[in-house]
Write an enzyme that holds these catalytic residues in place. Structure first.
Site, PDB file in Angstrom:
ATOM      1  N   ARG A  55       1.052  -1.680  -0.051  1.00 19.13           N
ATOM      2  CA  ARG A  55       0.301  -0.226  -0.290  1.00 19.13           C
ATOM      3  C   ARG A  55       0.635   1.015   0.091  1.00 19.13           C
ATOM      4  NH1 ARG A  55      -1.327   1.948   4.260  1.00 19.13           N
ATOM      5  NH2 ARG A  55      -2.071  -0.400   5.590  1.00 19.13           N
ATOM      6  N   TYR A 112     -13.345  17.571 -14.696  1.00 20.86           N
ATOM      7  CA  TYR A 112     -14.046  16.430 -14.772  1.00 20.86           C
ATOM      8  C   TYR A 112     -14.728  16.252 -13.244  1.00 20.86           C
ATOM      9  CZ  TYR A 112     -13.838  10.935 -14.179  1.00 20.86           C
ATOM     10  OH  TYR A 112     -14.300   9.977 -14.618  1.00 20.86           O
ATOM     11  N   ASP A 184      -5.038  19.046 -14.474  1.00 22.22           N
ATOM     12  CA  ASP A 184      -4.708  17.215 -15.002  1.00 22.22           C
ATOM     13  C   ASP A 184      -4.714  17.277 -15.854  1.00 22.22           C
ATOM     14  OD1 ASP A 184      -6.671  15.663 -15.921  1.00 22.22           O
ATOM     15  OD2 ASP A 184      -7.955  14.795 -14.248  1.00 22.22           O
ATOM     16  N   LYS A 209      -6.297   6.597 -18.863  1.00 25.43           N
ATOM     17  CA  LYS A 209      -7.423   6.708 -20.321  1.00 25.43           C
ATOM     18  C   LYS A 209      -5.858   7.085 -21.148  1.00 25.43           C
ATOM     19  CE  LYS A 209     -11.345   8.083 -17.996  1.00 25.43           C
ATOM     20  NZ  LYS A 209     -11.235   9.161 -17.543  1.00 25.43           N
TER      21      LYS A 209
HETATM   22  C1  LIG Z   1     -11.742   9.609 -15.912  1.00 27.12           C
HETATM   23  C2  LIG Z   1     -10.896  11.530 -15.440  1.00 27.12           C
HETATM   24  C3  LIG Z   1     -10.458  11.470 -14.074  1.00 27.12           C
HETATM   25  C4  LIG Z   1     -10.769   9.701 -13.527  1.00 27.12           C
HETATM   26  O1  LIG Z   1      -9.616   8.868 -13.371  1.00 27.12           O
HETATM   27  P1  LIG Z   1     -10.074   7.210 -13.395  1.00 27.12           P
HETATM   28  O2  LIG Z   1      -8.982   6.653 -13.075  1.00 27.12           O
HETATM   29  O3  LIG Z   1     -11.253   7.315 -13.605  1.00 27.12           O
HETATM   30  O4  LIG Z   1     -10.413   7.513 -11.769  1.00 27.12           O
HETATM   31  C5  LIG Z   1      -9.925  12.384 -13.981  1.00 27.12           C
HETATM   32  N1  LIG Z   1      -9.821  13.894 -14.693  1.00 27.12           N
HETATM   33  C6  LIG Z   1     -10.698  13.255 -15.875  1.00 27.12           C
HETATM   34  C7  LIG Z   1      -9.698  14.391 -16.771  1.00 27.12           C
HETATM   35  C8  LIG Z   1     -10.450  12.308 -16.428  1.00 27.12           C
HETATM   36  O5  LIG Z   1     -10.695  12.512 -17.545  1.00 27.12           O
END
Ligand SMILES: *Cc1c(COP(=O)(O)O)cnc(C)c1O
Length: 398
Positions: A55, A112, A184, A209
């Protein structure tokens, strides 16, 4: 079997080999053994390198993090990034690791959806105030500052309308207030924009993604310029339990090997698809930052050069019924609310990511019932062109 036959043979040590594996091994071990208590002390005090409990970190996580560090240009001396069990794990660690009651956050109103939910529903329960701003409005970033502003949070290209944030204004606001700028970078990826080169203090990703790219892992990554911030993220990660699975890190490492190739191909497909859709009768509007008719095209060109990304959105005039006709006519394009897969994916924000907003709220963002978002994949463009042309024609024939 006799009673003195061993029931659990001791685990053997890995075989000695002078040759090393070329592909990364997977280390599923949750716990690591050391020689004695002094050795454990040495490890926790940083005098020796080692793992203790997964962890808190493990080799597959570290190997993946080091690769993303290189792509993102994690600053020298920062200690490098950390991987998390999901993108939201990374977002949570940043917010819960760095904020305390009484602090204030300025964030884009087009982040998001889950990030927005965490900011507006959860942080206030812990005494943190949040102001959301239109990310394209330069003055709004500055005007929202308060003496207690500690974080400024942005995404360069917004979901799903693909508006381009005024990153210069967000950076100036961070510099003026001393708040940390958090970016992000999931949509833009380091192929289009490297936030650390543009003043970001913290950069994070949903590795789920585009970076991993195959819709088969959920992972996140975050890095901080300041090593003290990094320590806070690591502590939050371990306490929140936002642990990445070694196996998923290994898969993501494999995905990352083709990231640049996939990105470039998907981006070329996206630009061609945007132009194709714009020329089809039966499409009301196309949103792609690379097109001169996009409201933020000039800013996109200024920030991103010619890296306009792999996402395209468009509107059909016939509302939800037209969207459903479109989807039925192209069953080979998965209708699935994610992005960054090798295959082209379609999503309908009013029934997925933006269903929590009122119809008026969506309308204000330009998200009509006829709105579709395309995460463009790496298929041969001709097959995509055929699918989209057929489905748009079907959508406009009630
Ligand atoms: C999908 C996404 C997230 C969250 O990511 P997960 O891996 O689904 O928890 C955060 N920011 C953006 C821009 C995203 O597209």
């Amino acid at each position: 079997m006799t009673d003195d036959a061993p029931r659990l043979p001791r685990r053997a040590s890995p075989p000695a080999t002078q040759a090393r594996p070329v592909a990364s091994p997977i280390w599923p071990s949750v716990v690591w053994a050391v020689e004695d208590a002094d050795a454990l002390d040495a490890q926790y005090e940083g005098r020796a390198r080692g793992f203790a409990y997964s962890r808190e970190g493990h080799p597959n996580g570290e190997m993946l993090a080091r690769q993303i560090d290189v792509l993102e240009g994690a600053p020298e001396g920062s200690g490098g990034g950390l991987v998390f069990g999901s993108g939201m794990g990374a977002v949570s660690a940043v917010l819960f690791g760095l904020l305390k009651a009484g602090d204030h956050v300025v964030a884009s109103a087009q982040l998001y959806g889950r990030s927005l939910r965490l900011l507006t529903q959860d942080l206030p329960r812990f005494g943190v105030a949040v102001t959301l701003v239109d990310p394209t409005d330069g003055a709004a970033w500055r005007d929202a500052l308060r003496p207690e502003t500690r974080l400024i949070m942005a995404e360069v290209v917004s979901n799903p309308t693909l508006r381009v944030a005024d990153m210069g204004a967000a950076r100036a606001a961070a510099e003026q207030s001393g708040a940390r700028l958090v970016v992000d970078n999931t949509f833009t990826t380091p192929r289009a924009w490297r936030p650390f080169e543009h003043g970001a203090d913290i950069v994070l990703h949903s590795v789920t993604k585009i970076l991993a790219g195959h819709s088969d892992v959920t992972l996140g990554w975050a890095a901080a310029r300041d090593p003290e911030d990094r320590e806070a993220l690591a502590a939050a990660q371990a306490s929140l339990g936002a642990t990445a699975s070694p196996y998923e890190c290994w898969l993501a490492e494999r995905g990352l090997a083709t990231f640049a190739l996939r990105y470039d191909r998907a981006e070329a497909n996206a630009a061609a698809l945007a132009d194709l859709l714009a020329g089809l009768r039966g499409v009301e509007a196309v949103l792609y930052p690379g097109r001169p008719d996009h409201p933020d095209h000039a800013r996109a060109a200024d920030l991103l050069g010619d890296r306009f990304g792999t996402m395209v959105s468009f509107r059909l005039p016939g509302g939800r019924a037209a969207v459903n006709r479109f989807l039925h006519a192209a069953p080979e394009l998965p209708f699935a609310p994610s992005l960054g897969d090798v295959q082209t994916l379609l999503s309908h924000p009013p029934s997925s990511s933006h269903r929590g907003l009122t119809a008026e709220g969506r309308e204000a963002l330009g998200i009509t019932e006829g709105f579709l978002r395309v995460s463009v994949g790496i298929e041969d463009f001709e097959t995509l062109a055929e699918s989209f042309t057929r489905a748009v024609a079907a959508a406009s024939r009630p």
